[in-house]
Write a protein that holds these residues in place. Structure first.
Motif, PDB file in Angstrom:
ATOM      1  N   LEU A   1      37.607  44.234  38.077  1.00 41.88           N
ATOM      2  CA  LEU A   1      37.014  44.902  39.231  1.00 41.88           C
ATOM      3  C   LEU A   1      37.020  46.418  39.051  1.00 41.88           C
ATOM      4  N   TRP A   2      38.067  46.911  38.450  1.00 43.02           N
ATOM      5  CA  TRP A   2      38.203  48.354  38.212  1.00 43.02           C
ATOM      6  C   TRP A   2      37.086  48.851  37.287  1.00 43.02           C
ATOM      7  N   LEU A   3      36.865  48.157  36.170  1.00 44.53           N
ATOM      8  CA  LEU A   3      35.793  48.555  35.246  1.00 44.53           C
ATOM      9  C   LEU A   3      34.430  48.416  35.906  1.00 44.53           C
ATOM     10  N   THR A   4      34.250  47.380  36.716  1.00 43.51           N
ATOM     11  CA  THR A   4      32.978  47.202  37.411  1.00 43.51           C
ATOM     12  C   THR A   4      32.710  48.367  38.348  1.00 43.51           C
ATOM     13  N   GLU A   5      33.729  48.799  39.072  1.00 44.88           N
ATOM     14  CA  GLU A   5      33.570  49.935  39.983  1.00 44.88           C
ATOM     15  C   GLU A   5      33.320  51.224  39.198  1.00 44.88           C
ATOM     16  N   THR A   6      33.938  51.351  38.025  1.00 39.08           N
ATOM     17  CA  THR A   6      33.725  52.537  37.195  1.00 39.08           C
ATOM     18  C   THR A   6      32.284  52.603  36.719  1.00 39.08           C
ATOM     19  N   ILE A   7      31.731  51.473  36.304  1.00 41.47           N
ATOM     20  CA  ILE A   7      30.329  51.441  35.880  1.00 41.47           C
ATOM     21  C   ILE A   7      29.415  51.798  37.050  1.00 41.47           C
ATOM     22  N   ARG A   8      29.733  51.297  38.242  1.00 39.63           N
ATOM     23  CA  ARG A   8      28.896  51.628  39.410  1.00 39.63           C
ATOM     24  C   ARG A   8      28.905  53.131  39.687  1.00 39.63           C
ATOM     25  N   LEU A   9      30.087  53.752  39.648  1.00 36.28           N
ATOM     26  CA  LEU A   9      30.170  55.187  39.877  1.00 36.28           C
ATOM     27  C   LEU A   9      29.435  55.969  38.804  1.00 36.28           C
ATOM     28  N   ARG A  10      29.550  55.506  37.564  1.00 34.97           N
ATOM     29  CA  ARG A  10      28.881  56.199  36.467  1.00 34.97           C
ATOM     30  C   ARG A  10      27.367  56.159  36.641  1.00 34.97           C
ATOM     31  N   GLU A  11      26.831  55.004  37.011  1.00 39.01           N
ATOM     32  CA  GLU A  11      25.393  54.895  37.216  1.00 39.01           C
ATOM     33  C   GLU A  11      24.954  55.662  38.458  1.00 39.01           C
ATOM     34  N   GLU A  12      25.823  55.741  39.450  1.00 39.86           N
ATOM     35  CA  GLU A  12      25.483  56.470  40.672  1.00 39.86           C
ATOM     36  C   GLU A  12      25.337  57.963  40.398  1.00 39.86           C
ATOM     37  N   HIS A  13      26.138  58.497  39.482  1.00 37.37           N
ATOM     38  CA  HIS A  13      26.109  59.930  39.212  1.00 37.37           C
ATOM     39  C   HIS A  13      25.206  60.306  38.040  1.00 37.37           C
ATOM     40  N   ALA A  14      25.102  59.422  37.038  1.00 30.36           N
ATOM     41  CA  ALA A  14      24.342  59.765  35.832  1.00 30.36           C
ATOM     42  C   ALA A  14      23.045  58.980  35.686  1.00 30.36           C
ATOM     43  N   GLY A  15      22.755  58.082  36.593  1.00 29.71           N
ATOM     44  CA  GLY A  15      21.537  57.286  36.496  1.00 29.71           C
ATOM     45  C   GLY A  15      21.790  55.946  35.826  1.00 29.71           C
TER      46      GLY A  15
ATOM     47  N   SER B   1      30.150  37.513  40.062  1.00 26.05           N
ATOM     48  CA  SER B   1      30.572  37.225  38.682  1.00 26.05           C
ATOM     49  C   SER B   1      29.555  37.758  37.685  1.00 26.05           C
ATOM     50  N   ARG B   2      28.277  37.716  38.010  1.00 25.12           N
ATOM     51  CA  ARG B   2      27.260  38.269  37.106  1.00 25.12           C
ATOM     52  C   ARG B   2      27.367  39.794  37.028  1.00 25.12           C
ATOM     53  N   ILE B   3      27.632  40.421  38.175  1.00 22.94           N
ATOM     54  CA  ILE B   3      27.805  41.878  38.163  1.00 22.94           C
ATOM     55  C   ILE B   3      28.994  42.260  37.301  1.00 22.94           C
ATOM     56  N   GLN B   4      30.083  41.492  37.391  1.00 25.13           N
ATOM     57  CA  GLN B   4      31.253  41.784  36.573  1.00 25.13           C
ATOM     58  C   GLN B   4      30.966  41.591  35.095  1.00 25.13           C
ATOM     59  N   ARG B   5      30.260  40.503  34.738  1.00 25.75           N
ATOM     60  CA  ARG B   5      29.951  40.272  33.321  1.00 25.75           C
ATOM     61  C   ARG B   5      29.072  41.391  32.778  1.00 25.75           C
ATOM     62  N   ARG B   6      28.111  41.809  33.549  1.00 27.14           N
ATOM     63  CA  ARG B   6      27.255  42.932  33.129  1.00 27.14           C
ATOM     64  C   ARG B   6      28.090  44.190  32.923  1.00 27.14           C
ATOM     65  N   ALA B   7      28.955  44.499  33.892  1.00 21.87           N
ATOM     66  CA  ALA B   7      29.757  45.715  33.812  1.00 21.87           C
ATOM     67  C   ALA B   7      30.727  45.668  32.641  1.00 21.87           C
TER      68      ALA B   7
ATOM     69  N   PRO C   1      24.911  50.389  47.562  1.00 16.24           N
ATOM     70  CA  PRO C   1      23.586  50.468  46.917  1.00 16.24           C
ATOM     71  C   PRO C   1      23.613  50.121  45.433  1.00 16.24           C
ATOM     72  N   GLY C   2      24.662  50.547  44.733  1.00 16.27           N
ATOM     73  CA  GLY C   2      24.721  50.284  43.296  1.00 16.27           C
ATOM     74  C   GLY C   2      24.745  48.813  42.956  1.00 16.27           C
ATOM     75  N   TYR C   3      25.363  47.979  43.827  1.00 19.27           N
ATOM     76  CA  TYR C   3      25.411  46.545  43.584  1.00 19.27           C
ATOM     77  C   TYR C   3      24.197  45.837  44.182  1.00 19.27           C
ATOM     78  N   ALA C   4      23.731  46.310  45.326  1.00 21.66           N
ATOM     79  CA  ALA C   4      22.576  45.669  45.960  1.00 21.66           C
ATOM     80  C   ALA C   4      21.343  45.748  45.065  1.00 21.66           C
ATOM     81  N   GLN C   5      21.215  46.841  44.304  1.00 18.23           N
ATOM     82  CA  GLN C   5      20.062  46.997  43.424  1.00 18.23           C
ATOM     83  C   GLN C   5      20.083  46.034  42.248  1.00 18.23           C
ATOM     84  N   LEU C   6      21.245  45.480  41.943  1.00 22.28           N
ATOM     85  CA  LEU C   6      21.357  44.566  40.803  1.00 22.28           C
ATOM     86  C   LEU C   6      20.988  43.129  41.165  1.00 22.28           C
TER      87      LEU C   6
END
Length: 456
Positions: free
Chosen positions: A7-21, A41-47, A293-298
């Motif tokens: 979950l931590w890495l998934t949240e890190t990826i979301r923040l990274r995409e939120e700030h850097a695109g 589970s799909r969002i986590q596997r992607r992240a 928003p970062g997860y809803a878009q996925l």
């Protein structure tokens, strides 16, 4: 990898995409879709795939190592501080010990900070976070990984949604103070076992009756645990000078140890256990907030009603290096494929029998079908033909990268312009620069000999 780390890495990826695109994620999305499961589970596997590719998984390991080192440093400081409190309270043994001055030295700061933490927990919810911030800062410094800087904010956001920060900080604060008080208690017992101390109380303003009442009140709970409490006569006599009576020394020593244990060690132990219980129950309830928003878009990309083609926009300033995930033992054969060729270009060229033709990828169905086929039967050699008259947009480059990861070795064939037409030098330079960033070999001549034999 624990569920919290995922979950931590998934949240890190979301923040990274939120700030850097948005990141280049075509292959990550495809792997997440193929694995199935619900949206979280799909969002986590992607992240997790993106975190492995971009080095965030290694950064997390470095951060955790730094966190352990930071915790060790803070534990050592707590133990040393507790020992210092005991030495300061008991003195050198050459002079009598003022019992209430010693008690204030041992418990005063601890009890004030304990009361402050409880009040802050009730009214503010995040009191004591300064010590937590020190630990996070020290963890980041000891990690020595630039990418680890993205992890601490993501962890704080993740925990705050379930209001777990207060309990995590509570475990840290109360645990460190528990160690400090245990250290003080051990040193206190050691000093009393190796030195002869006399005990007195002194005052200018208060009466002896006040000290008798306070001493007996403080000793009531320790007495229930079997600790001796000085008698009224001992307390009165100790106001003039330290009693040179063995039973008086032992009574005062037992009273002091019992008070430190009951009012110093026990509250911190109980609070640390309570915070640990709340932390464990809250951590088990941690979930991704799919309304962000970062997860809803996925949702459309990971659980689509229909999949989309690549994005036809400008290439990013920096592309990720392509590393094949297929070994030579897993792959076999040679394959030629083309990407979005015009009808005026004859295709395919004449191929030897041992080279397969995957046709032209110009639709969603063709791309998806080929990627799934390569996932099951990866080729040993793959040649990708591209028309350099088209701009190297992000969608095309992402598709080339995905194809290249599915083969042991890949080469890009930049086709010549049709007779009577010249290639645009600037656009051709963009292709060269993009492919160099991907670290894929390319040429303007047909790599058929390489496809057929494995060498030029």
């Amino acid at each position: 990898m624990t569920e919290l780390n995922n979950l931590w890495l998934t949240e890190t990826i979301r923040l990274r995409e939120e700030h850097a695109g948005p990141l280049e994620d075509l292959q990550a999305n495809r792997l997440a879709r193929s694995a199935g499961g619900d949206l979280p589970s799909r969002i986590q596997r992607r992240a997790l795939w993106l975190a492995d590719r971009d080095g965030l998984s290694d950064a997390l390991k470095h951060w955790l190592q730094g966190a352990r080192l930071a915790l060790i440093v803070m534990v050592v400081l707590a133990v040393v501080s507790g020992a210092g409190l005991a030495f300061a309270a008991m003195g050198d043994g050459l002079h009598p010990v003022n019992v209430f001055w010693a008690l204030g030295s041992l418990l005063g700061l601890n009890l004030m900070l304990l009361l402050s933490w409880v009040v802050g927990l009730v009214f503010a919810g995040e009191h004591g976070a300064s010590l937590g911030r020190v630990w996070l800062w020290l963890s980041e410094k000891l990690a020595r990984d630039a990418k680890a800087a993205q992890l601490a904010p993501a962890l704080m956001l993740l925990l705050q949604r379930q209001k777990l920060t207060r309990w995590a900080v509570g475990v840290l604060v109360n645990g460190l103070w528990l160690l400090a008080m245990l250290s003080a208690l051990v040193i206190l017992l050691t000093l009393m076992a190796t030195r002869r101390y006399g005990f007195v109380w002194e005052t200018t303003l208060l009466s002896a009756d006040t000290f008798i009442a306070v001493t007996q009140a403080l000793g009531a709970l320790p007495a229930l645990l079997g600790f001796n409490v000085p008698t009224e006569e001992m307390i009165r006599a100790s106001g003039d000078a330290a009693l040179n009576i063995e039973s008086a020394r032992q009574a005062w020593a037992a009273w002091l140890v019992g008070v430190v244990l009951v009012y110093g060690v026990m509250p911190r132990l109980l609070l640390a256990l309570f915070c640990q219980w709340r932390w464990k129950t809250g951590r088990a309830a941690l979930r991704l907030d799919l309304n962000l928003p970062g997860y809803a878009q996925l949702r459309q990309r990971l659980m689509p009603t229909s999949e989309r083609l690549g994005i036809n926009d400008a290439a990013p300033e920096q592309l990720h290096r392509v590393e094949s995930g297929v070994s030579e033992q897993q792959s076999d054969g040679a394959l030629l494929v083309a990407i979005e060729l015009d009808d005026d270009r004859p295709w395919p060229p004449k191929l030897p029998n041992n080279i397969s033709n995957a046709g032209i990828l110009d639709s969603r169905e063709s791309r998806t079908k080929l990627l799934e086929q390569l996932g099951r039967f990866p080729p040993a050699r793959l040649a990708i033909a591209c028309d350099p008259r088209r701009s190297p947009d992000r969608g095309s480059l992402a598709l080339i990268a995905e194809l290249a990861r599915s083969a042991s070795a890949t080469r890009v064939w930049l086709l010549q312009a049709p007779p009577g037409e010249a290639l645009d030098a600037e656009r051709l330079g963009d292709w060269h620069a993009a492919l160099q960033q991907l670290e894929l070999p390319f040429a303007d001549c047909a790599p058929l000999s390489w496809l057929e034999t494995g060498h030029d």
